[in-house]
Design an enzyme around this catalytic site. Structure first.
Site, PDB file in Angstrom:
ATOM      1  N   ALA A 140       1.034  -1.399   0.025  1.00  0.00           N
ATOM      2  CA  ALA A 140      -0.160   0.128  -0.014  1.00  0.00           C
ATOM      3  C   ALA A 140       0.725   1.186   0.141  1.00  0.00           C
ATOM      4  O   ALA A 140       1.702   1.251   0.918  1.00  0.00           O
ATOM      5  CB  ALA A 140      -1.089   0.030   1.454  1.00  0.00           C
ATOM      6  N   TYR A 235     -14.335   4.274  -1.857  1.00  0.00           N
ATOM      7  CA  TYR A 235     -13.517   2.995  -2.185  1.00  0.00           C
ATOM      8  C   TYR A 235     -13.771   2.183  -3.282  1.00  0.00           C
ATOM      9  O   TYR A 235     -13.105   2.410  -4.459  1.00  0.00           O
ATOM     10  CB  TYR A 235     -13.235   2.310  -0.753  1.00  0.00           C
ATOM     11  CG  TYR A 235     -12.041   1.249  -0.789  1.00  0.00           C
ATOM     12  CD1 TYR A 235     -10.784   1.793  -0.072  1.00  0.00           C
ATOM     13  CD2 TYR A 235     -11.913   0.350  -1.596  1.00  0.00           C
ATOM     14  CE1 TYR A 235      -9.866   1.066  -0.067  1.00  0.00           C
ATOM     15  CE2 TYR A 235     -10.586  -0.442  -1.799  1.00  0.00           C
ATOM     16  CZ  TYR A 235      -9.752  -0.170  -0.846  1.00  0.00           C
ATOM     17  OH  TYR A 235      -8.492  -1.014  -0.810  1.00  0.00           O
TER      18      TYR A 235
HETATM   19  N1  LIG Z   1      -6.518  -1.943   5.516  1.00  0.00           N
HETATM   20  C1  LIG Z   1      -7.639  -2.534   5.118  1.00  0.00           C
HETATM   21  O1  LIG Z   1      -8.687  -2.291   5.619  1.00  0.00           O
HETATM   22  C2  LIG Z   1      -7.534  -3.463   3.920  1.00  0.00           C
HETATM   23  C3  LIG Z   1      -8.710  -4.141   3.487  1.00  0.00           C
HETATM   24  C4  LIG Z   1      -8.519  -4.854   2.442  1.00  0.00           C
HETATM   25  C5  LIG Z   1      -7.665  -4.863   1.492  1.00  0.00           C
HETATM   26  N2  LIG Z   1      -6.318  -4.305   1.890  1.00  0.00           N
HETATM   27  C6  LIG Z   1      -4.996  -4.116   0.998  1.00  0.00           C
HETATM   28  O2  LIG Z   1      -4.140  -4.785   1.816  1.00  0.00           O
HETATM   29  C7  LIG Z   1      -2.989  -4.465   1.114  1.00  0.00           C
HETATM   30  C8  LIG Z   1      -1.785  -4.164   2.484  1.00  0.00           C
HETATM   31  O3  LIG Z   1      -2.482  -2.767   2.753  1.00  0.00           O
HETATM   32  P1  LIG Z   1      -2.397  -2.510   4.721  1.00  0.00           P
HETATM   33  O4  LIG Z   1      -3.822  -2.118   4.716  1.00  0.00           O
HETATM   34  O5  LIG Z   1      -1.940  -3.805   5.318  1.00  0.00           O
HETATM   35  O6  LIG Z   1      -1.254  -1.557   4.428  1.00  0.00           O
HETATM   36  P2  LIG Z   1      -0.165  -1.152   5.487  1.00  0.00           P
HETATM   37  O7  LIG Z   1       0.155   0.177   5.058  1.00  0.00           O
HETATM   38  O8  LIG Z   1      -0.206  -1.599   6.766  1.00  0.00           O
HETATM   39  O9  LIG Z   1       1.293  -2.093   4.610  1.00  0.00           O
HETATM   40  C9  LIG Z   1       1.748  -1.567   3.410  1.00  0.00           C
HETATM   41  C10 LIG Z   1       3.087  -2.346   3.272  1.00  0.00           C
HETATM   42  O10 LIG Z   1       3.600  -1.736   2.128  1.00  0.00           O
HETATM   43  C11 LIG Z   1       5.079  -1.481   2.280  1.00  0.00           C
HETATM   44  N3  LIG Z   1       5.399  -0.935   1.199  1.00  0.00           N
HETATM   45  C12 LIG Z   1       4.989   0.640   0.862  1.00  0.00           C
HETATM   46  N4  LIG Z   1       5.354   1.012  -0.078  1.00  0.00           N
HETATM   47  C13 LIG Z   1       6.621   0.189  -0.538  1.00  0.00           C
HETATM   48  C14 LIG Z   1       7.598   0.304  -1.442  1.00  0.00           C
HETATM   49  N5  LIG Z   1       7.837   1.242  -2.124  1.00  0.00           N
HETATM   50  N6  LIG Z   1       8.580  -0.921  -1.213  1.00  0.00           N
HETATM   51  C15 LIG Z   1       8.601  -1.815  -0.470  1.00  0.00           C
HETATM   52  N7  LIG Z   1       7.384  -1.744   0.558  1.00  0.00           N
HETATM   53  C16 LIG Z   1       6.516  -0.725   0.558  1.00  0.00           C
HETATM   54  C17 LIG Z   1       5.231  -1.188   3.720  1.00  0.00           C
HETATM   55  O11 LIG Z   1       6.398  -1.019   4.269  1.00  0.00           O
HETATM   56  C18 LIG Z   1       4.063  -2.219   4.438  1.00  0.00           C
HETATM   57  O12 LIG Z   1       4.977  -3.530   4.721  1.00  0.00           O
HETATM   58  C19 LIG Z   1      -3.071  -3.404   0.267  1.00  0.00           C
HETATM   59  O13 LIG Z   1      -3.293  -3.638  -1.142  1.00  0.00           O
HETATM   60  C20 LIG Z   1      -4.585  -2.829   0.653  1.00  0.00           C
HETATM   61  O14 LIG Z   1      -5.336  -2.358  -0.341  1.00  0.00           O
HETATM   62  C21 LIG Z   1      -6.552  -3.370   3.144  1.00  0.00           C
END
Ligand SMILES: NC(=O)c1ccc[n+]([C@@H]2O[C@H](COP(=O)([O-])OP(=O)(O)OC[C@H]3O[C@@H](n4cnc5c(N)ncnc54)[C@H](O)[C@@H]3O)[C@@H](O)[C@H]2O)c1
Length: 396
Positions: A140, A235
């Site tokens: 993300a 969203y």
């Molecule tokens: N949070 C929610 O409610 C939710 C729900 C469904 C799906 N998602 C999806 O899950 C996925 C993860 O989201 P999250 O909520 O766990 O986010 P988060 O912000 O907790 O995690 C993001 C991760 O990406 C890494 N990252 C970001 N930019 C980077 C880069 N350039 N290089 C390497 N690593 C990088 C960060 O270090 C971290 O490990 C996303 O695709 C999000 O859309 C999230």
């Protein structure tokens, strides 16, 4: 250093190493308590492994399945005078626990969108891991630099087609106001797809396949959120939703490009949880406060680690995975149940500044938000002098 939270709007600019370590330990213990996952993966690459859903994926792969894991992330270490990011402390705690449990694990801190990260990961896999049988793509990011052109793309969180007005909670002042978000331009939609769509997931899979480091029948999964009526305008049917639709395209493209290796690629639909990414999305904190109230009351509330354990056992490594008609794994069925959505809608209509703390679970939201940064965690002594400079060996 005595570390207290420094919250600025929807982020917290510091983190507590011991609180983060306690969070990771709790996720490990939850996973171990579920018992060993049969037929799980052995060699796993997690892109976005330091926080949220990616961290939970790695914990389930390692502590639920006994897999070797290579984790990639973009985090800052601490120094003597400044704390590191929560993700850095999470990974340090994961690494310590993995070593203690005799699980192979290595970490890369850098830009996952770059060619360099891909080739470094391939070198580690070749030298130390054996062929990869699961790739988790859980990035993300607000920005992405195209690895070939060098152009930097930015994502936006805006409605598509028309402006959208909704109530929104300012999590600092606890004021609820009507907020209007203007519709995104075509350029903003295209940029958001470049950042959060499936292009980089495909680049990863192509690079891994070309280097011949994918095992026959390797699985890969990328995460999405679909949500329902309240969140659709910002969203599901908004710029981020457009980018997520591109993941469906990428999943099909990956499976067909690598059919000779029998690679399966799926998008997994997960529930709304508090993460650094989701707390930055307008409306989400208020939606989550209402959602948690309803899901806690009916006993179905889950966080990242519960979701990921179910993704592995009920979808990825199940003989009868829960798939929708777009071939996506579904783990959001409890959030999207008609009763829960009706409950959230009813609450949504009623919430005001005056009754926020009483009728919604904003307290629960806030606690989880601070918890992301290691604050407010049970059993941690926040008056203790701790060293923010935590050691973690990284692949150079
Ligand atoms: N949070 C929610 O409610 C939710 C729900 C469904 C799906 N998602 C999806 O899950 C996925 C993860 O989201 P999250 O909520 O766990 O986010 P988060 O912000 O907790 O995690 C993001 C991760 O990406 C890494 N990252 C970001 N930019 C980077 C880069 N350039 N290089 C390497 N690593 C990088 C960060 O270090 C971290 O490990 C996303 O695709 C999000 O859309 C999230």
């Amino acid at each position: 250093m005595i570390i207290k939270p420094k919250v600025r709007g929807f982020i917290c600019t510091n983190a507590h190493p011991k609180g983060c370590a306690a969070n990771v330990q709790a996720q490990i213990e939850y996973t171990q308590a579920q018992g060993k996952i049969e037929n799980g993966p052995k060699n796993v690459l997690v892109v976005g492994a330091s926080t949220g859903y990616g961290l939970a994926s790695r914990i389930v792969a390692a502590f639920g399945c006994g897999a070797k894991t290579l984790g990639l992330f973009f985090e800052k270490p601490g120094t003597e005078r400044k704390t590191g990011t929560a993700g850095f402390y999470n990974v340090a705690a994961f690494q310590q626990a993995a070593e203690k449990a005799g699980l192979w694990s290595k970490n890369m801190n850098g830009d996952a969108f770059s060619h360099e990260a891909k080739s470094k990961a391939i070198d580690v896999i070749k030298a130390e891991m054996g062929k990869i049988d699961l790739v988790v793509y859980s990035l993300a990011s607000p920005r992405r630099q195209d690895p070939d052109s060098g152009e930097v793309y930015s994502s936006v969180l805006k409605p598509v087609g028309q402006a959208y007005t909704s109530k929104n909670l300012n999590t600092d002042t606890l004021k609820i106001t009507e907020t209007t978000l203007d519709a995104a331009s075509d350029e903003e939609i295209a940029q958001t797809i470049k950042v959060m769509g499936g292009e980089d997931w495909e680049l990863w899979m192509n690079a891994l396949a070309e280097a011949d480091v994918l095992a026959e029948g390797c699985k890969t999964v990328a995460y999405t959120y679909l949500g329902e009526k309240i969140t659709w305008p910002i969203y599901g049917k908004a710029t981020i939703g457009k980018a997520k639709e591109d993941l469906d395209r990428a999943a099909t493209a990956i499976a067909s490009a690598h059919s000779e290796k029998n690679i399966s690629a799926n998008v997994a639909v997960l529930k709304a949880v508090v993460t650094q990414a989701s707390s930055a999305i307008p409306i989400m904190p208020l939606y989550l406060s209402a959602l948690f109230k309803v899901m806690k009351a009916n006993g179905t509330q889950e966080g990242c680690i519960e979701q990921l354990n179910r993704l592995f056992t009920e979808c990825l490594y199940s003989d009868s995975p829960r798939l929708d008609d777009a071939n996506r794994f579904r783990v959001d069925e409890k959030e999207l149940s008609p009763e829960v959505q009706a409950g959230v809608e009813a609450l949504w209509g009623e919430i005001t500044e005056e009754n926020l703390l009483e009728i919604s679970d904003f307290k629960g939201y806030q606690q989880e938000f601070l918890g992301l940064f290691g604050f407010g965690v049970d059993g941690v002594d926040y008056e203790e002098d701790v060293d923010p400079n935590v050691a973690l060996a990284l692949v150079e």
